[in-house]
Every structure is written in C-alpha cells, then in structure tokens.
Design an enzyme around this catalytic site. Structure first.
Site, PDB file in Angstrom:
ATOM      1  N   SER A 155    -125.857 -14.200  69.227  1.00 46.64           N
ATOM      2  CA  SER A 155    -124.356 -13.586  69.985  1.00 46.64           C
ATOM      3  C   SER A 155    -125.363 -13.897  71.878  1.00 46.64           C
ATOM      4  CB  SER A 155    -124.046 -12.690  70.424  1.00 46.64           C
ATOM      5  OG  SER A 155    -122.987 -12.046  71.656  1.00 46.64           O
ATOM      6  N   TYR A 168    -125.344  -3.352  69.560  1.00 44.76           N
ATOM      7  CA  TYR A 168    -125.098  -4.663  68.830  1.00 44.76           C
ATOM      8  C   TYR A 168    -125.937  -5.385  70.088  1.00 44.76           C
ATOM      9  CZ  TYR A 168    -121.840  -8.788  68.546  1.00 44.76           C
ATOM     10  OH  TYR A 168    -121.699 -10.293  68.240  1.00 44.76           O
TER      11      TYR A 168
HETATM   12  N1  LIG Z   1    -116.287 -13.463  67.806  1.00 48.26           N
HETATM   13  C1  LIG Z   1    -117.487 -13.594  68.782  1.00 48.26           C
HETATM   14  O1  LIG Z   1    -116.667 -13.066  70.259  1.00 48.26           O
HETATM   15  C2  LIG Z   1    -117.980 -13.544  69.222  1.00 48.26           C
HETATM   16  C3  LIG Z   1    -119.088 -13.843  70.065  1.00 48.26           C
HETATM   17  C4  LIG Z   1    -120.279 -14.084  69.593  1.00 48.26           C
HETATM   18  C5  LIG Z   1    -121.378 -13.777  68.385  1.00 48.26           C
HETATM   19  N2  LIG Z   1    -120.466 -13.483  67.306  1.00 48.26           N
HETATM   20  C6  LIG Z   1    -120.843 -13.133  66.145  1.00 48.26           C
HETATM   21  O2  LIG Z   1    -120.352 -13.924  65.167  1.00 48.26           O
HETATM   22  C7  LIG Z   1    -119.923 -13.763  64.024  1.00 48.26           C
HETATM   23  C8  LIG Z   1    -119.393 -13.571  62.594  1.00 48.26           C
HETATM   24  O3  LIG Z   1    -117.614 -13.020  63.754  1.00 48.26           O
HETATM   25  P1  LIG Z   1    -116.647 -12.724  63.946  1.00 48.26           P
HETATM   26  O4  LIG Z   1    -115.631 -12.682  65.123  1.00 48.26           O
HETATM   27  O5  LIG Z   1    -116.238 -14.290  62.767  1.00 48.26           O
HETATM   28  O6  LIG Z   1    -116.265 -11.888  63.359  1.00 48.26           O
HETATM   29  P2  LIG Z   1    -115.200 -11.487  62.418  1.00 48.26           P
HETATM   30  O7  LIG Z   1    -115.564  -9.780  62.145  1.00 48.26           O
HETATM   31  O8  LIG Z   1    -113.413 -12.011  62.466  1.00 48.26           O
HETATM   32  O9  LIG Z   1    -115.956 -11.382  60.571  1.00 48.26           O
HETATM   33  C9  LIG Z   1    -117.184 -11.525  60.588  1.00 48.26           C
HETATM   34  C10 LIG Z   1    -117.015 -11.018  58.628  1.00 48.26           C
HETATM   35  O10 LIG Z   1    -118.629 -10.973  58.647  1.00 48.26           O
HETATM   36  C11 LIG Z   1    -118.126  -9.845  57.118  1.00 48.26           C
HETATM   37  N3  LIG Z   1    -118.366  -9.322  56.996  1.00 48.26           N
HETATM   38  C12 LIG Z   1    -118.989  -8.257  57.836  1.00 48.26           C
HETATM   39  N4  LIG Z   1    -120.108  -6.977  57.511  1.00 48.26           N
HETATM   40  C13 LIG Z   1    -120.242  -7.453  56.462  1.00 48.26           C
HETATM   41  C14 LIG Z   1    -121.723  -7.509  55.474  1.00 48.26           C
HETATM   42  N5  LIG Z   1    -122.147  -6.135  55.394  1.00 48.26           N
HETATM   43  N6  LIG Z   1    -121.440  -8.268  54.455  1.00 48.26           N
HETATM   44  C15 LIG Z   1    -120.985  -9.548  54.307  1.00 48.26           C
HETATM   45  N7  LIG Z   1    -120.385  -9.912  55.284  1.00 48.26           N
HETATM   46  C16 LIG Z   1    -119.877  -8.784  56.309  1.00 48.26           C
HETATM   47  C17 LIG Z   1    -116.899  -9.154  57.724  1.00 48.26           C
HETATM   48  O11 LIG Z   1    -115.924  -9.322  56.405  1.00 48.26           O
HETATM   49  C18 LIG Z   1    -115.991 -10.841  58.146  1.00 48.26           C
HETATM   50  O12 LIG Z   1    -115.210 -11.251  57.052  1.00 48.26           O
HETATM   51  C19 LIG Z   1    -120.854 -12.378  63.745  1.00 48.26           C
HETATM   52  O13 LIG Z   1    -122.140 -11.933  63.434  1.00 48.26           O
HETATM   53  C20 LIG Z   1    -120.998 -11.906  65.452  1.00 48.26           C
HETATM   54  O14 LIG Z   1    -121.577 -11.451  66.021  1.00 48.26           O
HETATM   55  C21 LIG Z   1    -118.647 -13.513  67.262  1.00 48.26           C
END
Ligand SMILES: NC(=O)c1ccc[n+]([C@@H]2O[C@H](COP(=O)([O-])OP(=O)(O)OC[C@H]3O[C@@H](n4cnc5c(N)ncnc54)[C@H](O)[C@@H]3O)[C@@H](O)[C@H]2O)c1
Length: 274
Positions: A155, A168
């Site tokens: 991120s 985080y």
């Molecule tokens: N959306 C953003 O703005 C953003 C920005 C930077 C980084 N990220 C990173 O991208 C990745 C995905 O984020 P997203 O936005 O799609 O989030 P989201 O919450 O929509 O999806 C995350 C998925 O991970 C799964 N998950 C969570 N904990 C888990 C565990 N212990 N074991 C197995 N699965 C698990 C959840 O069930 C969910 O389906 C994350 O690592 C997040 O930190 C997201």
C-alpha cells in the site's frame, strides 16, 4: 495471453482487488487457485468476504476460460494455508505465481499509544505474517523449479505514514521490507518477489471492494465525503480503479518482468512522490 499455462494462487480473492486480479489473470490465460477466509474475523469491525463472493469470483474467472480451484482458508493459519497450497499443486501440478493480496484495514483509527495488544497483533498477523506464511509455503517448490513470481500487495501505507493507522502502516512497511529480503533470498534460484503499492482504490460495485469506505470510517471522514477527500489527496485527482492494480499484478506475475525483483511498484496517481 501473458499468463498462458501458469498456475496462479491469489489470497483475498472473494472481492475487491483480489477479484479484479483474479479476473485479469484469467483473461491472460492463467488457471487459478482463489483463497479467502470466507468468514468474519473477531476484532475486524466490518464484514469480510463470503463463500458466495468467492464463488462469484470463480464464476467470472471460469467465464474468462480459466480452470479454478477455490479454498476457504485464513492466512493466519499455517495448516489451512498448507492444505490449500497442496490442493493447488495436486490440481495444477505447481504454483507459478502467488499473489499475497488478503488484508484488513482495521482495527484502526486510534493514536498509536491507544492501540490494544490484541488489535496490534491481529493487524500484524494478517497483513504481514499472512504474506510471509504463503511465501514460506510456496518458496521451496518454486526454488526447486528455479522459477516463480510472488507479488505482495502492500500500500502507499507501506511508503509513508497515515495518522491513526500505525498498525496498518507498520504492517505494510514491513511487507515492503519482506519483499526486498525475500527477493534477495530467492534471487539465486530465479524466483522473483515484488510489491505493488496501491493508493486509494475506488470501492467498485462490480468488485464489491469496501476498504476505502472502511478507512474513511476509521478516520471519521463522513462516508459520503470520502471519495472527494481521497481524490484530492492523489495528484492525478482520481481514485485508482481495481483494474489499474490488477494490471500491475499481471505484469509482475508475467515473464515480461523477468528481470524485475525486489521492486516496489506504486499505483497511486503520484501520491507518494510528494
Ligand atoms: N482498497 C484500497 O484502497 C487499498 C489501497 C492500498 C492497499 N490495499 C490492499 O489491497 C489488498 C486488498 O484490499 P481490498 O481493497 O480488495 O479489500 P477488501 O476488504 O475489499 O478485500 C479483502 C479480502 O481479503 C480477505 N481476507 C481478509 N483477511 C483474511 C484472512 N485472514 N485470510 C484470508 N482472507 C482474508 C477478505 O475476506 C476480503 O475478501 C489488501 O492487502 C489491502 O491492504 C487496498
């Protein structure tokens, strides 16, 4: 078809960036193992992915021509991860690409000195140690085959600080460090490890992502105002689309990036350059 014939495992694939990455990999010819916890986690103040959402991602990938295996597993659980990896190897013969995407954005929203022990441990266990566990499970076989690509979704919080997000931010900085250290360990066997650092990604209805809304909630930014706030923070004045992050993941997964390892690719509209 830049991933034709490759077996790709993606964590957190039920929705959001994981779903977008899965569909993009399927469109490039990959076969997929889609892993998600498919359950809520005590301590995470919002719902996580469901079995139905994981199956929906799988259906989208099959529509794109992929063979798909789904696995309900918690990346905190070594035994569950090992079983999922074994099932993927049995089904597809090997894992060519592992995408460490699963993550949580909360518990967050407190100054660092008010974070409880269990809140800190949960964040580190999922967002940092979960990535390390998958690397550990796939690294031996990849090294033995002298081939493989691991992509860690970090991120911009892996590059700069954010107020009231110390757990985080610390976990994502550590994912960047893990990426560099693992890249060095695996370099002699040609296994590559890279990180993608997304900025603020739109909570796309198709992907059913909800992280931006949850971050807004943790920061006490009114949810109806959060898009404007995050758009203004990114110099190109747009939210990142899930497909933008998926494209970076496909590139790092593919042989087009065969000389790239230990790199940190930002997909943030310029957020981290100032
Ligand atoms: N959306 C953003 O703005 C953003 C920005 C930077 C980084 N990220 C990173 O991208 C990745 C995905 O984020 P997203 O936005 O799609 O989030 P989201 O919450 O929509 O999806 C995350 C998925 O991970 C799964 N998950 C969570 N904990 C888990 C565990 N212990 N074991 C197995 N699965 C698990 C959840 O069930 C969910 O389906 C994350 O690592 C997040 O930190 C997201």
């Amino acid at each position: 078809m830049r991933l034709h014939g490759k077996s790709v495992l993606i964590t957190g694939a039920a929705r959001g960036l994981g779903r977008a990455a899965a569909v993009a990999c399927a469109a490039e010819g990959a076969d997929l193992t889609l892993l998600d916890i498919c359950a809520d986690l005590p301590g995470v103040p919002y719902p996580l992915g469901t079995v139905g959402q994981l199956e929906h991602t799988a259906a989208l990938c099959r529509d794109a021509g992929a063979a798909v295996l789904t696995a309900a597993a918690d990346i905190r659980d070594t035994r569950g991860m090992r079983e999922a990896v074994t099932r993927a190897e049995d089904r597809f013969g090997r894992i060519d690409v592992a995408v460490n995407n699963a993550g949580i954005a909360a518990p967050s929203g407190k100054p660092v000195h008010e974070i409880e022990e269990d809140e800190w441990s949960l964040m580190i266990d999922v967002d940092l140690s979960g990535a390390w566990r998958l690397i550990r499970e796939v690294g031996g076989a990849m090294s033995a085959r002298r081939a493989g690509s691991i992509v860690n979704v970090a991120s911009t919080a892996g590059l700069v600080g954010y107020r009231h997000f110390a757990g985080y931010v610390a976990a994502k900085h550590a994912v960047v460090g893990l990426t560099k250290a693992a890249a060095l360990d695996f370099a002699p066997t040609k296994v590559r490890v890279n990180a993608v650092c997304p900025g603020s990604v739109r909570d796309d209805a198709w992907a059913e992502g909800r992280m931006l809304a949850e971050i807004a909630r943790a920061l006490e930014v009114p949810v109806h105002e959060h898009e404007k706030t995050f758009v203004e923070a990114q110099p190109m004045n747009a939210l990142i689309e899930p497909e933008d992050v998926a494209a970076a993941i496909v590139f790092l997964a593919s042989d087009e990036s065969r000389q790239i390892t230990g790199s940190v690719l930002t997909v943030d509209g310029g957020f981290s350059i100032r």
